[in-house]
Design a protein around this motif. Structure first.
Motif, PDB file in Angstrom:
ATOM      1  N   CYS A 512       0.826  -1.134   0.072  1.00 38.50           N
ATOM      2  CA  CYS A 512      -0.060   0.097  -0.023  1.00 38.50           C
ATOM      3  C   CYS A 512       0.809   1.309   0.042  1.00 38.50           C
ATOM      4  CB  CYS A 512      -0.827   0.123   1.177  1.00 38.50           C
ATOM      5  SG  CYS A 512      -2.076   1.348   1.330  1.00 38.50           S
ATOM      6  N   SER A 513       0.483   2.321  -0.746  1.00 41.22           N
ATOM      7  CA  SER A 513       1.185   3.547  -0.772  1.00 41.22           C
ATOM      8  C   SER A 513       1.313   4.258   0.745  1.00 41.22           C
ATOM      9  CB  SER A 513       0.434   4.691  -1.605  1.00 41.22           C
ATOM     10  OG  SER A 513       1.185   5.781  -1.607  1.00 41.22           O
ATOM     11  N   THR A 514       2.365   4.733   1.207  1.00 43.44           N
ATOM     12  CA  THR A 514       2.527   5.648   2.275  1.00 43.44           C
ATOM     13  C   THR A 514       2.045   6.809   2.376  1.00 43.44           C
ATOM     14  OG1 THR A 514       4.717   5.724   2.058  1.00 43.44           O
ATOM     15  CG2 THR A 514       4.015   3.797   3.489  1.00 43.44           C
ATOM     16  N   SER A 515       1.769   7.493   1.009  1.00 38.83           N
ATOM     17  CA  SER A 515       1.290   8.892   0.925  1.00 38.83           C
ATOM     18  C   SER A 515      -0.152   9.241   1.674  1.00 38.83           C
ATOM     19  CB  SER A 515       1.113   9.079  -0.570  1.00 38.83           C
ATOM     20  OG  SER A 515       0.005   8.235  -1.019  1.00 38.83           O
ATOM     21  N   ASN A 516      -0.063  10.359   2.089  1.00 38.32           N
ATOM     22  CA  ASN A 516      -1.256  10.829   3.203  1.00 38.32           C
ATOM     23  C   ASN A 516      -2.567  10.628   2.538  1.00 38.32           C
ATOM     24  OD1 ASN A 516      -2.296  11.898   5.286  1.00 38.32           O
ATOM     25  ND2 ASN A 516      -1.694  13.836   5.056  1.00 38.32           N
ATOM     26  N   GLY A 517      -3.517   9.955   3.062  1.00 36.71           N
ATOM     27  CA  GLY A 517      -4.711   9.866   2.596  1.00 36.71           C
ATOM     28  C   GLY A 517      -4.995   8.447   1.586  1.00 36.71           C
ATOM     29  N   SER A 518      -3.777   7.695   1.542  1.00 40.88           N
ATOM     30  CA  SER A 518      -3.935   6.519   0.641  1.00 40.88           C
ATOM     31  C   SER A 518      -4.636   5.354   1.396  1.00 40.88           C
ATOM     32  CB  SER A 518      -2.558   6.046   0.129  1.00 40.88           C
ATOM     33  OG  SER A 518      -1.996   7.032  -0.921  1.00 40.88           O
ATOM     34  N   SER A 519      -4.429   5.507   2.566  1.00 37.65           N
ATOM     35  CA  SER A 519      -5.084   4.108   3.494  1.00 37.65           C
ATOM     36  C   SER A 519      -5.894   4.775   4.592  1.00 37.65           C
ATOM     37  CB  SER A 519      -3.890   3.264   4.065  1.00 37.65           C
ATOM     38  OG  SER A 519      -2.988   4.262   4.874  1.00 37.65           O
ATOM     39  N   THR A 520      -7.093   3.643   4.925  1.00 34.52           N
ATOM     40  CA  THR A 520      -8.022   4.028   6.125  1.00 34.52           C
ATOM     41  C   THR A 520      -8.192   3.192   7.029  1.00 34.52           C
ATOM     42  OG1 THR A 520      -9.125   5.155   3.949  1.00 34.52           O
ATOM     43  CG2 THR A 520     -10.593   4.819   6.268  1.00 34.52           C
ATOM     44  N   ASN A 521      -8.391   3.551   8.164  1.00 42.04           N
ATOM     45  CA  ASN A 521      -8.408   2.473   9.385  1.00 42.04           C
ATOM     46  C   ASN A 521      -9.954   1.901   9.350  1.00 42.04           C
ATOM     47  OD1 ASN A 521      -6.736   5.166  10.503  1.00 42.04           O
ATOM     48  ND2 ASN A 521      -5.708   3.255  11.139  1.00 42.04           N
ATOM     49  N   LEU A 522      -9.830   0.746   9.434  1.00 45.93           N
ATOM     50  CA  LEU A 522     -11.093   0.201   9.244  1.00 45.93           C
ATOM     51  C   LEU A 522     -11.673  -0.277  10.935  1.00 45.93           C
ATOM     52  CD1 LEU A 522     -10.629  -2.525   6.431  1.00 45.93           C
ATOM     53  CD2 LEU A 522     -11.822  -0.285   6.413  1.00 45.93           C
ATOM     54  N   ALA A 523     -11.098  -0.149  11.860  1.00 45.78           N
ATOM     55  CA  ALA A 523     -11.745  -0.411  13.350  1.00 45.78           C
ATOM     56  C   ALA A 523     -11.449   0.985  14.154  1.00 45.78           C
ATOM     57  CB  ALA A 523     -10.767  -1.419  13.686  1.00 45.78           C
ATOM     58  N   ALA A 524     -12.235   1.357  14.831  1.00 44.53           N
ATOM     59  CA  ALA A 524     -12.118   2.365  15.686  1.00 44.53           C
ATOM     60  C   ALA A 524     -11.428   1.763  17.032  1.00 44.53           C
ATOM     61  CB  ALA A 524     -13.636   2.585  16.150  1.00 44.53           C
ATOM     62  N   THR A 525      -9.953   2.040  16.796  1.00 43.87           N
ATOM     63  CA  THR A 525      -8.980   1.704  17.817  1.00 43.87           C
ATOM     64  C   THR A 525      -8.395   2.848  18.336  1.00 43.87           C
ATOM     65  OG1 THR A 525      -7.653   0.957  16.272  1.00 43.87           O
ATOM     66  CG2 THR A 525      -9.081  -0.839  17.284  1.00 43.87           C
ATOM     67  N   ALA A 526      -8.908   3.997  18.533  1.00 43.89           N
ATOM     68  CA  ALA A 526      -7.822   5.217  18.843  1.00 43.89           C
ATOM     69  C   ALA A 526      -7.989   5.292  20.470  1.00 43.89           C
ATOM     70  CB  ALA A 526      -8.725   6.430  18.639  1.00 43.89           C
ATOM     71  N   ASN A 527      -6.786   5.662  20.750  1.00 44.24           N
ATOM     72  CA  ASN A 527      -6.473   5.899  22.506  1.00 44.24           C
ATOM     73  C   ASN A 527      -6.835   4.558  23.055  1.00 44.24           C
ATOM     74  OD1 ASN A 527      -5.714   8.527  22.122  1.00 44.24           O
ATOM     75  ND2 ASN A 527      -8.073   9.096  21.844  1.00 44.24           N
ATOM     76  N   ILE A 528      -6.055   3.525  22.838  1.00 39.75           N
ATOM     77  CA  ILE A 528      -5.974   2.103  23.537  1.00 39.75           C
ATOM     78  C   ILE A 528      -5.140   2.140  24.787  1.00 39.75           C
ATOM     79  CG2 ILE A 528      -5.302  -0.154  23.055  1.00 39.75           C
ATOM     80  CD1 ILE A 528      -7.715   0.204  21.377  1.00 39.75           C
ATOM     81  N   GLU A 529      -5.538   1.593  25.561  1.00 43.37           N
ATOM     82  CA  GLU A 529      -5.169   1.248  26.821  1.00 43.37           C
ATOM     83  C   GLU A 529      -5.053  -0.209  27.014  1.00 43.37           C
ATOM     84  OE1 GLU A 529      -5.343   1.863  31.786  1.00 43.37           O
ATOM     85  OE2 GLU A 529      -6.691   3.388  30.490  1.00 43.37           O
ATOM     86  N   ILE A 530      -3.713  -0.847  27.371  1.00 42.63           N
ATOM     87  CA  ILE A 530      -3.810  -2.085  27.789  1.00 42.63           C
ATOM     88  C   ILE A 530      -3.133  -2.247  29.203  1.00 42.63           C
ATOM     89  CG2 ILE A 530      -2.734  -4.300  27.403  1.00 42.63           C
ATOM     90  CD1 ILE A 530      -2.312  -3.385  24.402  1.00 42.63           C
ATOM     91  N   ASP A 531      -3.781  -2.889  30.195  1.00 41.71           N
ATOM     92  CA  ASP A 531      -3.090  -3.217  31.542  1.00 41.71           C
ATOM     93  C   ASP A 531      -2.971  -4.726  31.554  1.00 41.71           C
ATOM     94  OD1 ASP A 531      -3.892  -0.614  32.046  1.00 41.71           O
ATOM     95  OD2 ASP A 531      -5.776  -1.066  33.481  1.00 41.71           O
ATOM     96  N   ALA A 532      -1.561  -4.890  31.190  1.00 42.25           N
ATOM     97  CA  ALA A 532      -1.137  -6.362  31.247  1.00 42.25           C
ATOM     98  C   ALA A 532       0.222  -6.423  30.926  1.00 42.25           C
ATOM     99  CB  ALA A 532      -1.910  -6.893  29.998  1.00 42.25           C
ATOM    100  N   ALA A 533       0.887  -7.402  31.463  1.00 43.01           N
ATOM    101  CA  ALA A 533       2.268  -7.855  31.406  1.00 43.01           C
ATOM    102  C   ALA A 533       2.178  -8.581  30.072  1.00 43.01           C
ATOM    103  CB  ALA A 533       2.838  -8.985  32.402  1.00 43.01           C
ATOM    104  N   ILE A 534       3.072  -8.028  28.864  1.00 41.56           N
ATOM    105  CA  ILE A 534       3.108  -8.377  27.566  1.00 41.56           C
ATOM    106  C   ILE A 534       4.432  -8.914  27.128  1.00 41.56           C
ATOM    107  CG2 ILE A 534       2.820  -7.510  25.210  1.00 41.56           C
ATOM    108  CD1 ILE A 534       1.121  -5.117  26.303  1.00 41.56           C
TER     109      ILE A 534
END
Length: 630
Positions: A512-534
């Motif tokens: 996929c092109s990395t130019s601005n606007g060439s790709s769109t996020n398909l899931a609402a995953t803004a501002n994620i928090e994870i409380d865990a040992a990873i």
């Protein structure tokens, strides 16, 4: 002399000879008493001095026993399984080691001698009942010198991955995921530590820089050498390079401005040895076996194929796992799985797992393992090559039904009926119009892979491990707060990835092109928090498609991260305009991990054990070896 003068004085008084004789006798008696007291005091002092010496030597012997046990653990991390059950370790599963005299527990039984001493000895008792769940082993050591005995109780814990907010083996990315090539060429770059003789400026994978804006509020450690320019480290930093040294870019030349802009709040970088990652997490699957009571006192659950787990209120979770046939296992001593069973109360029923999902409590102080569909036909969770939970591969399913592997999706009826070939993992991935690039659908979402898709409000103490990927599809937060007993572990063998599916409007079929606007996020995953040992023992912690789509805000981590490779979570572009994709980092360490760990969490291949707590207790054994019962 005083006595002689008194006698002479009395003799001068001839008229009081009787009185003088009585006085002399009385005075002599007094002096004899005084002399006896002096001798007694001197003898008592000598005895007390000897007892004090034995008392101190007994404690020194106890510390010698502690050192001996730590040395045995360092040489063989599995030595925690050895010991003799006593009142101190009634719930422990222990294997005898007849060659170790320190495991004596009876009257007249053996004591191990302190090296270099002829009058100091020790014994120790092992309580490993919490080792599988917390990584902690408790030791009670009794030292002896002559008739004096003293007892020390300590908690020992290995130098594990959860001791660090951020741990890596390599400070470069995983080329099998990124496709990174050698400088100026098309062949795949080679992973190497920067202080290895094999590291090469052309062929080695690029190190990832801790950049301006990166703040790490917890201990940091790598088996590589840090590269930084403007980052802030608020706790200790350890790597395998020289002390107080770090690179500022891929170049070997050090930028003085980068070095000045990088802040270390607690001292400078210190040198440390390597903490090796295990080559597989397959041993975690053994925790679901019901035929190993001495090793697995509390079997957990195993799910097969792509699995969805959503954490719910009240310490519960919904599990969807259509390929699962058996949720607990049996097998051979070599680890081969040959049999299985179901545990509906603990793991959910197979019918519910294959339908809308089984709602069950999170596993108490235990582990869930998601495995790839076994290829060995004798395995109780294996499937024939051309079959799926909804029919055969390349078979036909109705529109709206789950798609497994490559199948034909039929919609409409009569003259308006149509059939389209589609690919799916049975859980709705890949999403409609999702771009999967050169990896292809089966690369990201293998329809038989041991992948788990997880999110929700977590309550309890549990570790969730996957043979392949852990996809975090939404925030995971402790429902009872960060100061509660809630504690979660996430272990993805290939990666723990923040799910970020994208569509692509410009580029090629493989990139996929990395130019601005060439790709769109398909899931609402803004501002994620994870409380865990990873942890990812072979891969990385990253954001899927971190170089594409929009700015997703902040990724908040409360816990720890351990990974084979550095993972990308954000890409910043500059030019006529500047923009960023992915997340800004906000990582903070869960300080509870200094003394505890998620149940049955990933352990280093080898480590050293240090004391986390220490106290002197009531003496466990008398000098003759008899237990005091305390």
């Amino acid at each position: 002399m005083m006595l002689i003068r008194m006698i002479r004085a009395l003799r001068e008084r001839d008229d009081e000879r009787g009185v003088a004789l009585a006085a002399v006798i009385g005075l002599g008696a007094v002096l004899m008493i005084v002399l006896s007291l002096v001798v007694a005091t001197a003898t008592s002092g000598a005895t007390k001095a000897a007892n004090d010496d034995d008392y101190n030597k007994a404690m020194a012997a106890a510390y010698a026993g502690l050192s001996d046990y730590q040395g045995r653990l360092a040489a063989d991390n599995s030595y925690v399984k050895y010991g003799v059950r006593s009142a101190f370790s009634t719930t422990s599963a222990l294997t005898a080691d007849p060659l170790n005299k320190a495991f004596g527990t009876t009257v007249g039984g053996p004591w191990a001698p302190v090296v270099g001493s002829t009058d100091q000895f020790y014994r120790y008792e092992v309580d490993n009942s919490d080792f599988a769940t917390t990584g902690k082993v408790r030791l009670r050591v009794t030292g002896k010198a002559d008739k004096a005995t003293r007892t020390l109780v300590v908690d020992l814990r290995g130098d594990g991955f959860v001791n660090y907010l951020y741990f890596t083996n390599y400070e470069s990315q995983d080329p099998s995921l990124t496709g990174e090539t050698v400088t100026g060429g098309s062949t795949r770059c080679v992973s190497a530590h920067r202080n290895d003789l094999t590291w090469d400026a052309v062929t080695s994978c690029n190190p990832v820089q801790f950049a301006a804006g990166d703040t790490l509020d917890g201990p940091v450690r790598t088996n590589d050498v840090i590269t930084a320019c403007g980052a802030t480290f608020k706790s200790t930093v350890k790597d395998t390079g020289p002390a107080d040294f770090f690179y500022t870019s891929r170049d070997t030349a050090i930028s003085s401005s980068c070095r000045a802009a990088t802040k270390f709040d607690i001292g400078t970088i210190s040198n440390a040895g390597t903490l090796p990652m295990p080559s597989t997490n397959a041993n975690m699957k053994q925790e679901a076996r019901t035929d190993l009571p001495d090793k697995v006192a509390k079997p957990g659950c195993v799910y097969t194929g792509p699995t969805s787990i959503t954490f719910l209120a009240g310490g519960k979770m919904r599990v969807v796992s259509p390929w699962t046939k058996n949720t607990q296992l049996t097998g051979t001593t070599s680890g081969l799985i040959t049999g299985g069973s179901t545990n509906d109360a603990l793991c959910g029923s197979v019918s519910a797992l294959g339908g809308s999902g089984a709602v069950i409590p999170t596993l108490p102080a235990n582990l869930v393992y998601v495995q790839t569909v076994p290829s060995v036909t004798s395995d109780p969770n294996s499937w024939p090559a051309n079959t799926t939970p909804s029919g055969t591969v390349n078979g036909t399913v109705a529109s709206g039904s789950p798609v497994y592997c490559q199948q034909n999706v039929k919609s409409g009826s009569g003259s308006s009926a149509s059939t389209v070939s589609d690919y799916g993992n049975g859980l709705g991935y890949p999403k409609n119009n999702e771009f999967t690039g050169s990896l292809g659908d089966s690369g990201y979402y293998g329809c038989r892979n041991g992948d788990v898709f997880v999110s929700g409000s977590f309550g309890g103490q549990m570790t969730l491990a996957a043979e392949n990927f852990v996809y975090v599809t939404g925030s995971i937060v402790y429902q009872n707060g960060r100061s509660s007993d809630d504690m979660l572990g996430l272990v993805g063998q290939r990666a723990v990835s923040i799910s970020n599916p994208i569509s692509c409007s410009s580029g090629t079929s493989s990139a996929c092109s990395t130019s601005n606007g060439s790709s769109t996020n398909l899931a609402a995953t803004a501002n994620i928090e994870i409380d865990a040992a990873i942890a990812s023992n072979l891969g990385t912690f990253n954001v899927q498609n971190s170089a594409f789509g929009a700015n997703l805000g902040t990724l908040t981590i409360y816990g720890s991260i351990a990974q084979q490779f550095r993972g990308s979570v954000r890409t910043t572009y500059s030019g006529n305009s500047s923009w960023s994709t992915g997340y800004a980092k906000a990582y903070s360490y869960d300080t509870r991990l200094k003394t505890s760990a998620p149940p049955k969490f990933l352990q280093p291949a080898s480590t050293t054990y240090g004391v986390t707590t220490e106290t002197e207790s009531a003496t466990a054994f008398r000098y003759d070896g008899s237990p005091t019962g305390k």
